[in-house]
Write a protein that holds these residues in place. Structure first.
Motif, mmCIF file in Angstrom:
data_model
loop_
_atom_site.group_PDB
_atom_site.id
_atom_site.type_symbol
_atom_site.label_atom_id
_atom_site.label_comp_id
_atom_site.label_asym_id
_atom_site.label_seq_id
_atom_site.Cartn_x
_atom_site.Cartn_y
_atom_site.Cartn_z
ATOM 1 N N ARG A 1 -7.650 7.371 -2.187
ATOM 2 C CA ARG A 1 -7.935 5.964 -1.876
ATOM 3 C C ARG A 1 -6.674 5.235 -1.448
ATOM 4 O O ARG A 1 -6.679 4.477 -0.462
ATOM 5 C CB ARG A 1 -8.544 5.282 -3.094
ATOM 6 N N GLN B 1 -4.842 2.395 6.629
ATOM 7 C CA GLN B 1 -5.587 1.272 7.177
ATOM 8 C C GLN B 1 -4.702 0.048 7.332
ATOM 9 O O GLN B 1 -4.786 -0.673 8.343
ATOM 10 C CB GLN B 1 -6.775 0.945 6.265
ATOM 11 N N ALA C 1 0.836 -1.204 0.000
ATOM 12 C CA ALA C 1 0.000 0.000 0.000
ATOM 13 C C ALA C 1 0.870 1.253 0.000
ATOM 14 O O ALA C 1 0.570 2.231 -0.703
ATOM 15 C CB ALA C 1 -0.934 -0.002 1.204
ATOM 16 N N THR D 1 -5.642 6.173 2.063
ATOM 17 C CA THR D 1 -6.519 5.519 3.035
ATOM 18 C C THR D 1 -6.124 4.059 3.213
ATOM 19 O O THR D 1 -6.078 3.548 4.346
ATOM 20 C CB THR D 1 -7.981 5.619 2.584
ATOM 21 N N GLU D 2 -5.844 3.372 2.102
ATOM 22 C CA GLU D 2 -5.429 1.971 2.165
ATOM 23 C C GLU D 2 -4.107 1.823 2.917
ATOM 24 O O GLU D 2 -3.924 0.896 3.705
ATOM 25 C CB GLU D 2 -5.306 1.402 0.756
ATOM 26 N N GLN D 3 -3.188 2.771 2.690
ATOM 27 C CA GLN D 3 -1.905 2.744 3.389
ATOM 28 C C GLN D 3 -2.095 2.925 4.889
ATOM 29 O O GLN D 3 -1.536 2.169 5.702
ATOM 30 C CB GLN D 3 -0.994 3.845 2.842
#
Length: 427
Positions: A86, A93, A40, A89-91
């Protein structure tokens, strides 16, 4: 908190240490979560690098007055910006998931911690026999206290429910004297700095010393993100959170006498009579912050400081090295001091001294700068120096007389205004 890099470098050793704690292997799942985090992060970085490169190309296209090419590149940048949110956010999370999983795992035991599933695997380290004749039996502290009218569990139940006590008169003064005696000893003879800390702390402080999230049900929440401290270890250790100390400042040694609050969620039916297991109790805490190479030596020193309290009170005790299955969550190695209580005809824990390595320091981001100038995580230690209520129990039971009176240990008599005896009901 564990270092994922150390887990990646030697996953087999990590899993072996978890097995000593009675846990299943976790290195593979943690490394997979770290791989997801890295992927990510790489995707987010690649997106940013591509946007940076396109910005330069757009500048070149505009300079060459190639508006068509510039528009095409700007459209790609717009698409990348949409993806960037996005990816970020993925990183975030992925990093959060990894940290949450790491936070659930207890500390790795030192190599010399004895194996065992529970307290039956603990090993005696040494013992101390009082110079006084040891009572092999006697009345329990609550029998002595209630007979004098100075220990009232019924009144406490009306005020607060079970696992509370009201102390009165000379017993209340004896408890206060014990705490003052311990503070004076640790500050004047053992070099600890006395601290008067808050007893309400925030989530971050409880997380730092590993009371949260795993032991949430054992704590008393006070609302608005505050918790009543289960031990002064929490505020004292967190004094160095989010800081970089100089090596010359170490070791730091703190002590405090505070009320402590524990829900005792897992203690249903245990020690329901008397003061052994209370929701509220007083304790003198010892905390040390050291350089890594000094923490083992500091652990032995802290243990000796706690033992001195019992030696000066002339109480018989033994020191136990806790086995892997009986150690606390944050501990690498723990010594328990168990004092003889004749009313129960057994030894009961009165102090616990633990070395935690950098486990808590990582959760608090507490570091020091060594001679090489590189910030390194400190090591933390904590111990009871000692539990005041349990010391009161030990004094009452070991110094009881046949008539129900209680002799005051000589070291406490100055704190008691020269009183050498609490009179019993039959005196």
């Amino acid at each position: 908190m564990h270092d994922i890099r150390a887990i990646r470098e030697n996953p087999e050793a990590f899993d072996n240490d978890l097995a000593r704690r009675g846990l299943e292997p976790l290195s593979a799942s943690l490394i997979a979560l770290d791989d997801a985090r890295k992927a990510a992060t790489s995707a987010a970085q690649a997106n940013q690098e591509r946007r940076n490169a396109l910005s330069k190309e757009i500048g070149g296209a505009k300079k060459a007055k190639d508006e068509a090419r510039a528009s095409e590149l700007m459209a790609e940048v717009a698409r990348l910006k949409e993806d960037a949110s996005r990816l970020e956010t993925e990183q975030t999370q992925a990093g959060k998931i990894l940290d949450e999983e790491l936070a659930k795992i207890p500390n790795r035991p030192k190599a010399d911690v004895p194996p065992g599933a529970d307290e039956h695997g603990n090993v005696e380290y040494r013992r101390y026999d009082s110079g006084r004749e040891r009572l092999s039996e006697g009345r329990q502290h609550f029998e002595l206290g209630e007979a004098t009218g100075l220990m009232d569990f019924e009144a406490a139940a009306k005020l607060s429910g079970s696992r509370f006590v009201v102390l009165k008169g000379q017993l209340a003064r004896l408890e206060r004297s014990l705490g003052q005696f311990m503070l004076d000893l640790h500050t004047t003879e053992h070099g600890y700095t006395e601290v008067a800390p808050p007893i309400l702390v925030r989530d971050e402080a409880m997380f730092g010393t590993a009371q949260l999230p795993k032991f949430r049900d054992d704590q008393f929440a006070a609302g608005d993100g505050f918790w009543l401290v289960p031990t002064a270890e929490v505020p004292l250790t967190n004094l160095v959170r989010e800081s970089i100390l100089s090596e010359d400042e170490l070791p730091l040694r703190f002590t405090a006498l505070t009320p402590c609050f524990r829900a005792e969620a897992g203690a249903a039916g245990r020690d329901t009579r008397g003061m052994l297991r209370q929701h509220q109790f007083n304790k003198v805490e010892l905390v040390s912050i050291t350089a890594p190479e000094k923490s083992e030596e500091e652990h032995e020193r802290m243990l000796a400081c706690a033992e001195t309290v019992l030696k000066k009170l002339d109480l018989t005790y033994r020191v136990m090295t806790l086995c892997t299955g009986d150690m606390g969550f944050a501990s690498q190695k723990t010594y328990d001091i168990e004092v003889w209580v004749p009313g129960q005809q057994t030894y009961r824990e009165i102090s616990s001294c633990s070395v935690c390595g950098d486990f808590q320091a990582r959760r608090m981001n507490a570091r020091y700068r060594g001679k090489d100038g590189k910030p390194t995580f400190v090591h933390t230690l904590n111990g009871s120096g000692i539990a005041v209520g349990r010391a009161l129990i030990a004094v009452m039971e070991n110094y009881q007389n046949p008539d129900g009176s209680i002799t005051i240990p000589s070291v406490l008599q100055p704190y008691m205004g020269g009183l050498n005896r609490i009179e019993g009901p039959n005196t």
